[in-house]
Design an enzyme around this catalytic site. Structure first.
Site, PDB file in Angstrom:
ATOM      1  N   HIS A 219       0.874  -1.182   0.000  1.00  0.00           N
ATOM      2  CA  HIS A 219       0.000   0.000   0.000  1.00  0.00           C
ATOM      3  C   HIS A 219       0.910   1.231   0.000  1.00  0.00           C
ATOM      4  O   HIS A 219       1.344   1.706   1.054  1.00  0.00           O
ATOM      5  CB  HIS A 219      -0.880  -0.048   1.247  1.00  0.00           C
ATOM      6  CG  HIS A 219      -1.910   1.035   1.342  1.00  0.00           C
ATOM      7  ND1 HIS A 219      -3.259   0.792   1.283  1.00  0.00           N
ATOM      8  CD2 HIS A 219      -1.797   2.373   1.499  1.00  0.00           C
ATOM      9  CE1 HIS A 219      -3.933   1.931   1.400  1.00  0.00           C
ATOM     10  NE2 HIS A 219      -3.052   2.914   1.542  1.00  0.00           N
ATOM     11  N   CYS A 252      -3.197  10.966   3.341  1.00  0.00           N
ATOM     12  CA  CYS A 252      -3.027  10.771   4.764  1.00  0.00           C
ATOM     13  C   CYS A 252      -2.993  12.143   5.408  1.00  0.00           C
ATOM     14  O   CYS A 252      -2.185  12.981   5.043  1.00  0.00           O
ATOM     15  CB  CYS A 252      -1.736  10.028   5.074  1.00  0.00           C
ATOM     16  SG  CYS A 252      -1.422   9.930   6.844  1.00  0.00           S
TER      17      CYS A 252
HETATM   18 MG    MG Z   1      -3.690   4.944   1.924  1.00  0.00          MG
END
Ligand code: MG
Length: 312
Positions: A219, A252
């Protein structure tokens, strides 16, 4: 590029023939977008992603609605898409979340641990080990019901508070998740600082400690422009599960740059260019992300999306 907006396929040796894309746009993507989109739009987004050929579409999250207001409609959304012939994993933080997910018929869940104490504290208000202890009964009950469990591991390469993350620390928590019964791991580069050599070192260490490559997904975030390079390194190591977010949705909130998740379009362009099968129709996927960008009222950060949707 061919006339159809597809890359020329030129296979390279030593790469897997097929990759499973774990599409996270509807969950990881939308959870990190400023704007909350209506439930019906989310459901149509997931339907369009399935229609574009994505076989694993993370649908939503059963964390407490106050934690992630963008996904507070999980109970309404899941029944709207649960008839789709694709895997629809959902995020589950604890037993209460598991109960909510199982009641609606979820057959795949994901728990989310951290490789660092700082992020465990920020994200879960727990130590790393306290978080693992919270997940243990969740994973056990899910496995008892033959529900597939993915273990997300955040901050596998760098942490915004702690800096570089030692590999042994990542390996320890990875092993704990596997020992608990997780079927697969997703190694998260949450702030996007990984580079290919670091990726290869971590994968080798995990293998040496008994975690097979077949159980590992990656990821990557594209914050520093490294996501595709890191993906290619992982593919060369034998990884066949790659997380990506349609249109590059989300990111994020702890990373400095707005650029977050690897865009599925960018990933598909590279994979198809390498002759690797994904099952994804890039044209349909691109159309879906263009449609979604309009709902979010912001342009997609995906280079491939911009290139393909730009009309001279
Ligand atoms: Mg992510």
């Amino acid at each position: 590029m061919t006339a159809q907006g597809l890359p020329m396929a030129v296979p390279s040796e030593g790469l897997p023939p097929r990759v499973r894309i774990h599409e996270v746009g509807a969950r990881d993507g939308l959870q990190n977008e400023q704007r909350t989109v209506p439930t019906e739009v989310k459901a149509e987004f997931i339907r369009r992603l399935a229609d574009a050929g994505l076989s694993t579409i993370e649908a939503t999250s059963f964390v407490h609605p106050e934690w992630v207001p963008q996904l507070a409609d999980a109970e309404r959304l899941f029944p709207l898409v649960n008839d789709l012939p694709v895997a629809l994993p959902v995020l589950v933080p604890n037993e209460r979340g598991l109960n909510r997910a199982l009641t609606l018929g979820a057959r795949r869940i994901a728990v989310f641990a951290s490789a660092t104490e700082s992020f465990a504290k920020a994200n879960l208000n727990r130590t790393v080990d306290e978080a693992l202890a919270m997940f243990e009964p969740v994973v056990r009950r899910a496995k008892d019901q033959k529900v597939h469990v993915r273990g997300y591991l955040s901050m596998c390469f760098g942490d915004p508070w702690e800096g570089p993350v030692p590999i042994h620390q990542v390996v320890r928590v990875s092993k704990a998740l596997m020992d608990m019964g997780c079927d697969e791991l997703s190694l998260g580069d949450t702030i996007g600082v990984a580079t290919p050599g670091h990726v290869l070192n971590l994968l080798s260490e995990l293998n040496e400690e008994g975690v097979p490559t077949s159980a590992i997904g990656v990821h990557f975030h594209d914050t520093y422009g490294q996501a595709l390079a890191n993906t290619l390194a992982a593919l060369q190591h034998g990884v066949t599960t790659v997380d990506a977010s349609a249109g590059g949705l989300g990111g994020c909130p702890y990373a400095k740059s707005a650029t977050g998740n690897l865009a599925t379009e960018d990933l598909v362009w590279m994979l198809h260019g390498l002759g690797i099968e994904t099952g994804v129709d890039l044209g349909r996927l691109t159309a879906t992300s263009v449609w979604m960008a309009a709902h979010l009222d912001r342009p997609s950060p995906s280079r491939t999306l911009r290139a393909l949707s730009h009309k001279e």
